[in-house]
Design a protein around this motif. Structure first.
Motif, PDB file in Angstrom:
ATOM      1  N   ARG A 172       0.850  -1.196   0.000  1.00  0.00           N
ATOM      2  CA  ARG A 172       0.000   0.000   0.000  1.00  0.00           C
ATOM      3  C   ARG A 172       0.879   1.237   0.000  1.00  0.00           C
ATOM      4  O   ARG A 172       1.874   1.313   0.727  1.00  0.00           O
ATOM      5  N   VAL A 173       0.469   2.218  -0.810  1.00  0.00           N
ATOM      6  CA  VAL A 173       1.282   3.418  -1.019  1.00  0.00           C
ATOM      7  C   VAL A 173       0.469   4.653  -0.649  1.00  0.00           C
ATOM      8  O   VAL A 173      -0.676   4.809  -1.089  1.00  0.00           O
ATOM      9  N   GLY A 174       1.072   5.544   0.141  1.00  0.00           N
ATOM     10  CA  GLY A 174       0.474   6.846   0.431  1.00  0.00           C
ATOM     11  C   GLY A 174       1.185   7.920  -0.376  1.00  0.00           C
ATOM     12  O   GLY A 174       2.412   7.906  -0.494  1.00  0.00           O
ATOM     13  N   ILE A 175       0.415   8.853  -0.939  1.00  0.00           N
ATOM     14  CA  ILE A 175       0.973   9.910  -1.777  1.00  0.00           C
ATOM     15  C   ILE A 175       0.825  11.252  -1.073  1.00  0.00           C
ATOM     16  O   ILE A 175      -0.273  11.624  -0.648  1.00  0.00           O
ATOM     17  N   LEU A 176       1.932  11.989  -0.956  1.00  0.00           N
ATOM     18  CA  LEU A 176       1.919  13.361  -0.456  1.00  0.00           C
ATOM     19  C   LEU A 176       2.224  14.300  -1.614  1.00  0.00           C
ATOM     20  O   LEU A 176       3.198  14.098  -2.347  1.00  0.00           O
ATOM     21  N   ALA A 177       1.402  15.332  -1.772  1.00  0.00           N
ATOM     22  CA  ALA A 177       1.616  16.333  -2.827  1.00  0.00           C
ATOM     23  C   ALA A 177       1.452  17.721  -2.229  1.00  0.00           C
ATOM     24  O   ALA A 177       0.615  17.924  -1.340  1.00  0.00           O
ATOM     25  N   GLY A 178       2.261  18.660  -2.707  1.00  0.00           N
ATOM     26  CA  GLY A 178       2.192  20.011  -2.165  1.00  0.00           C
ATOM     27  C   GLY A 178       0.823  20.639  -2.355  1.00  0.00           C
ATOM     28  O   GLY A 178       0.211  21.141  -1.420  1.00  0.00           O
ATOM     29  N   THR A 179       0.331  20.632  -3.580  1.00  0.00           N
ATOM     30  CA  THR A 179      -0.995  21.144  -3.908  1.00  0.00           C
ATOM     31  C   THR A 179      -1.373  20.594  -5.276  1.00  0.00           C
ATOM     32  O   THR A 179      -0.555  20.605  -6.197  1.00  0.00           O
ATOM     33  N   ARG A 186       0.003  18.021  -9.952  1.00  0.00           N
ATOM     34  CA  ARG A 186      -1.079  17.192 -10.501  1.00  0.00           C
ATOM     35  C   ARG A 186      -0.539  16.183 -11.510  1.00  0.00           C
ATOM     36  O   ARG A 186      -0.907  15.000 -11.484  1.00  0.00           O
ATOM     37  N   LEU A 187       0.354  16.632 -12.389  1.00  0.00           N
ATOM     38  CA  LEU A 187       0.895  15.723 -13.397  1.00  0.00           C
ATOM     39  C   LEU A 187       1.780  14.645 -12.784  1.00  0.00           C
ATOM     40  O   LEU A 187       1.819  13.507 -13.266  1.00  0.00           O
ATOM     41  N   ARG A 188       2.506  14.975 -11.723  1.00  0.00           N
ATOM     42  CA  ARG A 188       3.316  13.956 -11.056  1.00  0.00           C
ATOM     43  C   ARG A 188       2.439  12.850 -10.486  1.00  0.00           C
ATOM     44  O   ARG A 188       2.745  11.658 -10.626  1.00  0.00           O
ATOM     45  N   VAL A 189       1.356  13.249  -9.852  1.00  0.00           N
ATOM     46  CA  VAL A 189       0.442  12.244  -9.289  1.00  0.00           C
ATOM     47  C   VAL A 189      -0.189  11.421 -10.406  1.00  0.00           C
ATOM     48  O   VAL A 189      -0.283  10.185 -10.307  1.00  0.00           O
ATOM     49  N   GLU A 190      -0.612  12.069 -11.475  1.00  0.00           N
ATOM     50  CA  GLU A 190      -1.217  11.333 -12.584  1.00  0.00           C
ATOM     51  C   GLU A 190      -0.222  10.359 -13.213  1.00  0.00           C
ATOM     52  O   GLU A 190      -0.573   9.214 -13.525  1.00  0.00           O
ATOM     53  N   GLY A 191       1.020  10.805 -13.430  1.00  0.00           N
ATOM     54  CA  GLY A 191       2.030   9.923 -13.999  1.00  0.00           C
ATOM     55  C   GLY A 191       2.331   8.749 -13.093  1.00  0.00           C
ATOM     56  O   GLY A 191       2.536   7.617 -13.555  1.00  0.00           O
ATOM     57  N   PHE A 192       2.343   8.987 -11.788  1.00  0.00           N
ATOM     58  CA  PHE A 192       2.581   7.917 -10.815  1.00  0.00           C
ATOM     59  C   PHE A 192       1.463   6.884 -10.870  1.00  0.00           C
ATOM     60  O   PHE A 192       1.718   5.672 -10.948  1.00  0.00           O
ATOM     61  N   ARG A 193       0.235   7.342 -10.826  1.00  0.00           N
ATOM     62  CA  ARG A 193      -0.907   6.415 -10.850  1.00  0.00           C
ATOM     63  C   ARG A 193      -0.930   5.601 -12.141  1.00  0.00           C
ATOM     64  O   ARG A 193      -1.191   4.388 -12.115  1.00  0.00           O
ATOM     65  N   ARG A 194      -0.647   6.262 -13.257  1.00  0.00           N
ATOM     66  CA  ARG A 194      -0.699   5.572 -14.537  1.00  0.00           C
ATOM     67  C   ARG A 194       0.355   4.463 -14.597  1.00  0.00           C
ATOM     68  O   ARG A 194       0.084   3.350 -15.035  1.00  0.00           O
ATOM     69  N   ALA A 195       1.556   4.770 -14.138  1.00  0.00           N
ATOM     70  CA  ALA A 195       2.622   3.759 -14.158  1.00  0.00           C
ATOM     71  C   ALA A 195       2.366   2.669 -13.134  1.00  0.00           C
ATOM     72  O   ALA A 195       2.659   1.491 -13.372  1.00  0.00           O
ATOM     73  N   GLU A 201      -0.876  -5.385  -7.583  1.00  0.00           N
ATOM     74  CA  GLU A 201      -0.787  -5.632  -6.145  1.00  0.00           C
ATOM     75  C   GLU A 201      -0.218  -4.436  -5.385  1.00  0.00           C
ATOM     76  O   GLU A 201      -0.088  -4.485  -4.161  1.00  0.00           O
ATOM     77  N   LEU A 202       0.105  -3.376  -6.099  1.00  0.00           N
ATOM     78  CA  LEU A 202       0.477  -2.108  -5.468  1.00  0.00           C
ATOM     79  C   LEU A 202      -0.737  -1.191  -5.514  1.00  0.00           C
ATOM     80  O   LEU A 202      -1.213  -0.840  -6.596  1.00  0.00           O
ATOM     81  N   THR A 203      -1.255  -0.801  -4.375  1.00  0.00           N
ATOM     82  CA  THR A 203      -2.471   0.010  -4.335  1.00  0.00           C
ATOM     83  C   THR A 203      -2.202   1.338  -3.640  1.00  0.00           C
ATOM     84  O   THR A 203      -1.367   1.441  -2.741  1.00  0.00           O
ATOM     85  N   VAL A 204      -2.940   2.371  -4.058  1.00  0.00           N
ATOM     86  CA  VAL A 204      -2.800   3.710  -3.483  1.00  0.00           C
ATOM     87  C   VAL A 204      -3.771   3.860  -2.322  1.00  0.00           C
ATOM     88  O   VAL A 204      -4.989   3.728  -2.495  1.00  0.00           O
ATOM     89  N   ALA A 205      -3.233   4.151  -1.134  1.00  0.00           N
ATOM     90  CA  ALA A 205      -4.072   4.314   0.051  1.00  0.00           C
ATOM     91  C   ALA A 205      -4.736   5.685   0.083  1.00  0.00           C
ATOM     92  O   ALA A 205      -5.731   5.880   0.788  1.00  0.00           O
ATOM     93  N   GLY A 206      -4.211   6.618  -0.670  1.00  0.00           N
ATOM     94  CA  GLY A 206      -4.801   7.954  -0.701  1.00  0.00           C
ATOM     95  C   GLY A 206      -3.788   8.989  -1.143  1.00  0.00           C
ATOM     96  O   GLY A 206      -2.585   8.717  -1.221  1.00  0.00           O
ATOM     97  N   VAL A 207      -4.315  10.180  -1.457  1.00  0.00           N
ATOM     98  CA  VAL A 207      -3.480  11.329  -1.818  1.00  0.00           C
ATOM     99  C   VAL A 207      -3.815  12.452  -0.850  1.00  0.00           C
ATOM    100  O   VAL A 207      -4.971  12.854  -0.719  1.00  0.00           O
ATOM    101  N   ARG A 208      -2.795  12.963  -0.156  1.00  0.00           N
ATOM    102  CA  ARG A 208      -3.012  14.021   0.814  1.00  0.00           C
ATOM    103  C   ARG A 208      -2.114  15.209   0.462  1.00  0.00           C
ATOM    104  O   ARG A 208      -0.963  15.030   0.081  1.00  0.00           O
ATOM    105  N   THR A 209      -2.661  16.425   0.581  1.00  0.00           N
ATOM    106  CA  THR A 209      -1.903  17.624   0.212  1.00  0.00           C
ATOM    107  C   THR A 209      -1.317  18.286   1.457  1.00  0.00           C
ATOM    108  O   THR A 209      -1.904  18.239   2.542  1.00  0.00           O
ATOM    109  N   THR A 210      -0.169  18.942   1.260  1.00  0.00           N
ATOM    110  CA  THR A 210       0.619  19.440   2.386  1.00  0.00           C
ATOM    111  C   THR A 210       0.851  20.948   2.372  1.00  0.00           C
ATOM    112  O   THR A 210       1.507  21.462   3.279  1.00  0.00           O
TER     113      THR A 210
END
Length: 332
Positions: A172-179, A186-195, A201-210
């Motif tokens: 399980r993977v958690g994603i932190l993004a500035g905004t 936004r494009l970094r998160v999209e590119g990450f999810r797409r790849a 078996e690798l799943t995203v637990a959520g995206v949280r902004t900082t």
């Protein structure tokens, strides 16, 4: 008698006029002597004034962008005026951009913020004939001349491959993004999810902004670390997020239980944490090259030459042991 007095009066007036005329020509010569040293010699064109509006004035990343811009500016005879808010403040960025437009700068370099007000101001600059180049984060659909910086979608995909390699393709993977308002994040998160979709078996637990805050990143990382089942991997898409995740992990976990943390950029604390094995790896951008490329694009536009809509700068992977895989070009 009267005629003699009149003649003397005329003579006095003539003498006064001659003296005044002499003083005028003398003053004019002095002003010319003072101005001539300031004028360009040998037919040189006057130096262009370029305003670089940074995200945060003394941020090391933006100082590196400034260094690259100044180096290129010297080559092209440009004066680079560097400005920005003392602390991250999108509203202040917009005010400084508006001020640069009002001052009739010859060209402007900005970070795209994704704010409608930013797009409106870039369009205003274009209407006034002031070319604008977006650096680090794009401002699409704004009238900007070009974007130069990281291929952010490709950077997100590179991050996904690092996680896949470290995890064996499961977890399980958690994603932190500035905004997510900013085009770059936004494009970094999209590119990450797409790849990451290639690894079911690798799943995203959520995206949280900082809000690009180390303290806020620590708070958001604590949410991931408190989940059940546990989040084994945390990826960060702005420079302070990885360090914030490390702060949270060290508060909540024993050293043997620390999650795998993946950071962005090469702040000194990030580099130190990688060398100590506390952060697994970081995707590193090239801000000096961004600054240089931005000025090169402006120079071409000011000379009436065509410029590409996007010019991407490379990324490299920083990890321990240092293998520094370079990924250049691509899309942002």
């Amino acid at each position: 008698m009267y005629g003699r007095k009149w003649g003397i009066g005329v003579l006095v007036l003539f003498i006064c006029f001659a003296l005044a005329l002499g003083l005028f020509f003398r003053s004019t010569a002095r002003i010319r002597d003072m101005v001539e040293p300031l004028a360009p010699h040998g037919g040189e064109a006057p130096r262009k004034r370029i305003v670089l509006v940074s995200q945060e004035l003394d941020n090391p990343y933006w100082r590196a962008v400034e260094e690259g811009a100044r180096a290129a500016g010297e080559e092209y005879g440009m004066d680079i005026e560097y400005t920005g808010p003392y602390r991250i403040n999108p509203e202040e960025q917009l005010r400084l951009l508006d001020q640069a437009i009002a001052s009739r700068a010859d060209g402007i370099l900005i970070q795209g913020t994704g704010d409608p007000g930013s797009r409106a101001l870039v369009s205003k600059a274009a209407e006034k004939g002031i070319p604008v180049v977006a650096v680090d984060a794009d401002e699409p659909d704004s009238g900007r001349v070009a974007y130069t910086g990281t291929d952010n979608e490709a950077a997100g995909a590179a991050m996904a491959e690092l996680v896949a390699e470290a995890s064996g393709g499961a977890g399980r993977v958690g994603i932190l993004a500035g905004t997510l308002r900013a085009d770059s994040q936004r494009l970094r998160v999209e590119g990450f999810r797409r790849a990451l979709a290639r690894y079911p078996e690798l799943t995203v637990a959520g995206v949280r902004t900082t809000d690009i805050s180390r303290l806020q990143a620590a708070n958001e990382a604590e949410v991931f670390l408190s989940m059940e089942p546990p989040v084994r991997f945390i990826v960060s898409f702005s420079s302070l997020d990885g360090l914030g995740a490390l702060d949270a992990a060290e508060r909540l976990r024993q050293p043997s239980e620390l999650p795998e943390i993946f950071a962005f950029d090469d702040l000194p604390d990030t580099v130190a944490a990688i060398s100590q094995g506390l952060i697994r790896a970081s995707v590193v951008q090239e801000p000096r090259q961004m600054g240089r490329e931005a000025v090169v694009l402006l120079q071409a536009r000011l000379n009436g030459q065509p410029v590409p809509e996007k010019r991407y700068t490379p990324i490299r992977i920083l990890q321990e042991p240092p293998t520094a895989v370079t990924k250049g070009g691509g899309r942002s």
